[in-house]
Design a protein around this motif. Structure first.
Motif, PDB file in Angstrom:
ATOM      1  N   VAL A 335       0.871  -1.173   0.000  1.00 51.71           N
ATOM      2  CA  VAL A 335       0.000   0.000   0.000  1.00 51.71           C
ATOM      3  C   VAL A 335       0.908   1.224   0.000  1.00 51.71           C
ATOM      4  CG1 VAL A 335      -1.730   1.306   1.258  1.00 51.71           C
ATOM      5  CG2 VAL A 335      -1.856  -1.192   1.203  1.00 51.71           C
ATOM      6  N   ALA A 336       0.710   2.118  -0.957  1.00 55.42           N
ATOM      7  CA  ALA A 336       1.577   3.283  -1.122  1.00 55.42           C
ATOM      8  C   ALA A 336       0.799   4.562  -0.826  1.00 55.42           C
ATOM      9  CB  ALA A 336       2.141   3.321  -2.542  1.00 55.42           C
ATOM     10  N   PRO A 337       0.925   5.110   0.388  1.00 52.57           N
ATOM     11  CA  PRO A 337       0.327   6.417   0.653  1.00 52.57           C
ATOM     12  C   PRO A 337       0.976   7.470  -0.241  1.00 52.57           C
ATOM     13  CG  PRO A 337       0.920   5.299   2.706  1.00 52.57           C
ATOM     14  CD  PRO A 337       1.565   4.534   1.586  1.00 52.57           C
ATOM     15  N   PRO A 338       0.228   8.474  -0.645  1.00 55.24           N
ATOM     16  CA  PRO A 338       0.749   9.488  -1.583  1.00 55.24           C
ATOM     17  C   PRO A 338       1.601  10.518  -0.855  1.00 55.24           C
ATOM     18  CG  PRO A 338      -1.506   9.979  -1.036  1.00 55.24           C
ATOM     19  CD  PRO A 338      -1.185   8.697  -0.323  1.00 55.24           C
ATOM     20  N   ARG A 339       2.783  10.127  -0.405  1.00 55.65           N
ATOM     21  CA  ARG A 339       3.594  10.956   0.489  1.00 55.65           C
ATOM     22  C   ARG A 339       3.929  12.324  -0.104  1.00 55.65           C
ATOM     23  NH1 ARG A 339       5.211   5.783   0.554  1.00 55.65           N
ATOM     24  NH2 ARG A 339       6.779   6.161  -1.063  1.00 55.65           N
ATOM     25  N   ALA A 340       4.500  12.338  -1.310  1.00 54.85           N
ATOM     26  CA  ALA A 340       4.871  13.619  -1.908  1.00 54.85           C
ATOM     27  C   ALA A 340       3.635  14.477  -2.183  1.00 54.85           C
ATOM     28  CB  ALA A 340       5.661  13.395  -3.191  1.00 54.85           C
ATOM     29  N   GLU A 341       2.539  13.840  -2.594  1.00 58.66           N
ATOM     30  CA  GLU A 341       1.312  14.582  -2.871  1.00 58.66           C
ATOM     31  C   GLU A 341       0.742  15.210  -1.601  1.00 58.66           C
ATOM     32  OE1 GLU A 341      -1.540  16.538  -4.669  1.00 58.66           O
ATOM     33  OE2 GLU A 341       0.072  15.467  -5.707  1.00 58.66           O
ATOM     34  N   ILE A 342       0.898  14.531  -0.465  1.00 55.08           N
ATOM     35  CA  ILE A 342       0.464  15.111   0.807  1.00 55.08           C
ATOM     36  C   ILE A 342       1.197  16.419   1.053  1.00 55.08           C
ATOM     37  CG2 ILE A 342       0.533  14.817   3.325  1.00 55.08           C
ATOM     38  CD1 ILE A 342      -1.626  13.163   2.031  1.00 55.08           C
ATOM     39  N   GLY A 343       2.514  16.412   0.860  1.00 53.77           N
ATOM     40  CA  GLY A 343       3.293  17.629   1.056  1.00 53.77           C
ATOM     41  C   GLY A 343       2.907  18.727   0.087  1.00 53.77           C
ATOM     42  N   ARG A 344       2.698  18.356  -1.183  1.00 55.31           N
ATOM     43  CA  ARG A 344       2.308  19.365  -2.167  1.00 55.31           C
ATOM     44  C   ARG A 344       0.959  19.981  -1.814  1.00 55.31           C
ATOM     45  NH1 ARG A 344       5.052  15.825  -5.915  1.00 55.31           N
ATOM     46  NH2 ARG A 344       3.187  14.551  -6.214  1.00 55.31           N
ATOM     47  N   ALA A 345      -0.021  19.125  -1.465  1.00 56.69           N
ATOM     48  CA  ALA A 345      -1.356  19.640  -1.144  1.00 56.69           C
ATOM     49  C   ALA A 345      -1.327  20.522   0.101  1.00 56.69           C
ATOM     50  CB  ALA A 345      -2.327  18.475  -0.952  1.00 56.69           C
ATOM     51  N   ALA A 346      -0.519  20.128   1.097  1.00 56.49           N
ATOM     52  CA  ALA A 346      -0.418  20.929   2.323  1.00 56.49           C
ATOM     53  C   ALA A 346       0.205  22.286   2.030  1.00 56.49           C
ATOM     54  CB  ALA A 346       0.404  20.171   3.367  1.00 56.49           C
ATOM     55  N   ALA A 347       1.253  22.304   1.185  1.00 51.84           N
ATOM     56  CA  ALA A 347       1.907  23.568   0.846  1.00 51.84           C
ATOM     57  C   ALA A 347       0.966  24.475   0.060  1.00 51.84           C
ATOM     58  CB  ALA A 347       3.178  23.292   0.055  1.00 51.84           C
ATOM     59  N   GLU A 348       0.211  23.898  -0.869  1.00 55.85           N
ATOM     60  CA  GLU A 348      -0.731  24.693  -1.640  1.00 55.85           C
ATOM     61  C   GLU A 348      -1.822  25.270  -0.743  1.00 55.85           C
ATOM     62  OE1 GLU A 348      -1.942  21.885  -4.558  1.00 55.85           O
ATOM     63  OE2 GLU A 348      -0.107  22.082  -5.748  1.00 55.85           O
ATOM     64  N   LEU A 349      -2.272  24.495   0.237  1.00 55.28           N
ATOM     65  CA  LEU A 349      -3.274  24.998   1.173  1.00 55.28           C
ATOM     66  C   LEU A 349      -2.703  26.137   2.014  1.00 55.28           C
ATOM     67  CD1 LEU A 349      -5.975  24.964   2.584  1.00 55.28           C
ATOM     68  CD2 LEU A 349      -5.237  22.951   3.891  1.00 55.28           C
ATOM     69  N   LEU A 350      -1.455  25.983   2.450  1.00 57.74           N
ATOM     70  CA  LEU A 350      -0.835  27.049   3.239  1.00 57.74           C
ATOM     71  C   LEU A 350      -0.674  28.321   2.400  1.00 57.74           C
ATOM     72  CD1 LEU A 350       0.415  27.841   5.958  1.00 57.74           C
ATOM     73  CD2 LEU A 350       2.627  27.101   5.053  1.00 57.74           C
ATOM     74  N   LEU A 351      -0.264  28.172   1.145  1.00 57.29           N
ATOM     75  CA  LEU A 351      -0.147  29.338   0.272  1.00 57.29           C
ATOM     76  C   LEU A 351      -1.498  30.026   0.106  1.00 57.29           C
ATOM     77  CD1 LEU A 351       2.214  28.052  -2.559  1.00 57.29           C
ATOM     78  CD2 LEU A 351       2.791  29.547  -0.649  1.00 57.29           C
ATOM     79  N   HIS A 352      -2.554  29.234   0.040  1.00 58.54           N
ATOM     80  CA  HIS A 352      -3.908  29.806  -0.046  1.00 58.54           C
ATOM     81  C   HIS A 352      -4.206  30.632   1.194  1.00 58.54           C
ATOM     82  CE1 HIS A 352      -8.218  30.101  -0.759  1.00 58.54           C
ATOM     83  NE2 HIS A 352      -8.435  29.552   0.421  1.00 58.54           N
ATOM     84  N   ARG A 353      -3.844  30.111   2.353  1.00 58.50           N
ATOM     85  CA  ARG A 353      -4.081  30.869   3.586  1.00 58.50           C
ATOM     86  C   ARG A 353      -3.251  32.148   3.611  1.00 58.50           C
ATOM     87  NH1 ARG A 353      -8.792  29.046   4.722  1.00 58.50           N
ATOM     88  NH2 ARG A 353      -8.881  26.877   5.389  1.00 58.50           N
ATOM     89  N   LEU A 354      -2.008  32.062   3.166  1.00 59.54           N
ATOM     90  CA  LEU A 354      -1.126  33.227   3.200  1.00 59.54           C
ATOM     91  C   LEU A 354      -1.561  34.309   2.231  1.00 59.54           C
ATOM     92  CD1 LEU A 354       2.343  31.433   3.394  1.00 59.54           C
ATOM     93  CD2 LEU A 354       1.259  32.768   5.204  1.00 59.54           C
ATOM     94  N   SER A 355      -2.359  33.939   1.229  1.00 57.18           N
ATOM     95  CA  SER A 355      -2.783  34.919   0.226  1.00 57.18           C
ATOM     96  C   SER A 355      -3.856  35.857   0.748  1.00 57.18           C
ATOM     97  CB  SER A 355      -3.307  34.211  -1.022  1.00 57.18           C
ATOM     98  OG  SER A 355      -4.536  33.545  -0.739  1.00 57.18           O
ATOM     99  N   GLY A 356      -4.464  35.557   1.894  1.00 53.36           N
ATOM    100  CA  GLY A 356      -5.493  36.413   2.463  1.00 53.36           C
ATOM    101  C   GLY A 356      -4.901  37.419   3.417  1.00 53.36           C
ATOM    102  N   ALA A 357      -5.533  38.582   3.532  1.00 54.39           N
ATOM    103  CA  ALA A 357      -5.022  39.633   4.417  1.00 54.39           C
ATOM    104  C   ALA A 357      -4.984  39.171   5.861  1.00 54.39           C
ATOM    105  CB  ALA A 357      -5.889  40.880   4.285  1.00 54.39           C
ATOM    106  N   THR A 358      -5.928  38.308   6.238  1.00 49.10           N
ATOM    107  CA  THR A 358      -5.970  37.821   7.616  1.00 49.10           C
ATOM    108  C   THR A 358      -5.443  36.415   7.738  1.00 49.10           C
ATOM    109  OG1 THR A 358      -8.208  36.962   7.363  1.00 49.10           O
ATOM    110  CG2 THR A 358      -7.999  39.251   8.051  1.00 49.10           C
ATOM    111  N   GLY A 359      -5.092  35.794   6.622  1.00 52.58           N
ATOM    112  CA  GLY A 359      -4.611  34.412   6.658  1.00 52.58           C
ATOM    113  C   GLY A 359      -5.718  33.419   6.950  1.00 52.58           C
TER     114      GLY A 359
END
Length: 390
Positions: A335-359
């Motif tokens: 069973v292969a969890p999507p390790r690299a994809e987890i990191g990519r999705a988490a980083a993209e979500l964080l960038l989304h939060r950082l794009s707002g004035a209030t985060g």
């Protein structure tokens, strides 16, 4: 138990292939062996054409291809002085290093500065690192706490919910109803991964299955609980049991590791006996095993061979993690969890939060990504026994 040379070299290959160029000294620290030993391993692997050797560096034969570039989100100034994004992961953790690599790629493509913090194996190691990162001006946090026990996890809930900056948990899913329930997280669906393993074995005719798993991480605890739930309810499973895969697979002594280990063999927590998987298979009449994690799986398969039990002829095996499962002398279905994809999705979500004035743009997101089953031949169908004739 001393790690076999070939297994150590397989781990070196897995790290290099997942992360690109890696310093020999960093490999030595990660594998807990001497620099001289790793240098010798790298030389042998380079001679065999399995990696490339540079001055103090090991490189993959082919440079790993990264994902498509992710543009900086609206409102984020890559060249600004808003501080770095802090990445906090446990030291010597190959599984989460691949997650880290996925996150790093996204952040670097977006022009975001990264500050990496490696948490030692001691209890409560992440909090001082996060406090240091915040004091240094970190504007966001990606974190995968070690959480070796439920108690250590719960002790982190209060301060982690109050960092004051956008925070995303990677490969961690807090207890429902806890103070971290409403924190952004991206995690593999390990229930589904366990389901894939059980369904694969049942489809091959196996009805008596053993799970040998660790119990010292959130992933391990989820896999153990999911297997018990799935196997108990599955009409195709006649018998199942859960045991520890290794003597060091428990959270460890001390307040943060207190409490019984579900499914553990009898004995004190400090002296958990080695698992005799061959004997257990005979006792239970089991024909298949799910093994978590990868290194433990390869070691257990080697022990089975030493006891005269051949995989998959005598016992079908599915590993869980797929970091080095494919590199054994018997490549393991995993069973292969999507390790690299987890990191990519988490980083993209964080960038989304950082794009707002209030985060704080939009509702909290608890993302689950489905693992895959990589079939490699360590599990085979049971051969029906022909009825005796008079």
């Amino acid at each position: 138990m001393r790690e076999p040379v070939e297994l150590r070299r397989q781990r070196i290959l897995a790290v290099v292939e997942s992360r690109g160029a890696v310093k020999v000294s960093a490999l030595a620290d990660e594998l807990a062996v001497s620099v001289v030993t790793v240098r010798r391993d790298v030389e042998e692997l380079a001679r065999a054409g399995r990696l490339r050797r540079g001055h103090g560096v090991a490189r993959p034969v082919r440079d790993p291809a990264g994902p498509p570039a992710v543009p900086a989100p609206r409102g984020v100034d890559p060249a600004g002085d808003g501080g770095a994004v802090a990445l906090v992961v446990p030291e010597r953790h190959s599984y989460l290093y691949e997650t880290l690599h996925g996150a790093r790629t996204v952040l670097e493509e977006a022009g975001i500065r990264i500050a990496l913090y490696l948490a030692p194996q001691s209890a409560d190691a992440e909090r001082p690192l996060v406090e240091r990162a915040l004091a240094d001006g970190a504007r966001g946090l990606l974190i995968a706490p070690r959480w070796r026990s439920v108690r250590s996890e719960e002790l982190d809930y209060g301060w982690l919910a109050d960092t004051g900056v956008p925070t995303v948990l990677m490969e961690r899913r807090p207890r429902p109803g806890s103070t971290l329930h409403a924190l952004d997280s991206v995690c593999s669906d390990h229930w589904y991964g366990t389901h894939l393993a059980v369904e694969h074995l049942v489809s091959l005719g196996h009805r008596r299955i053993v799970l040998a798993a660790r119990d010292d991480s959130p992933t391990a605890r989820t896999v153990r609980a999911a297997f018990a739930e799935i196997a108990a309810a599955h009409p195709g499973v006649d018998d199942w049991t859960v045991v520890l895969s290794s003597p060091d697979a428990v959270p460890g002594p001390g307040p943060s590791g207190a409490g019984p280990v579900p499914g553990a063999p009898s004995g004190s927590r400090d002296h958990v006996p080695d698992l005799d998987l061959a004997e257990l298979l005979r006792e239970r009449g089991a024909t298949a095993a799910v093994l978590h994690g990868d290194v433990d799986a390869l070691m257990l398969v080697q022990r089975l061979a030493g006891s005269g039990v051949q995989v998959p002829r005598d016992c079908s095996v599915v590993a869980y993690d797929d970091v080095v499962a494919a590199l054994g002398s018997t490549p393991l279905t995993a069973v292969a969890p999507p390790r690299a994809e987890i990191g990519r999705a988490a980083a993209e979500l964080l960038l989304h939060r950082l794009s707002g004035a209030t985060g704080a743009l939009g509702p909290v997101r608890r993302t689950q990504v489905l693992p895959e089953l990589k079939v490699r031949g360590s599990a085979q169908a049971i051969t029906p026994v022909s009825p005796a004739t008079n």
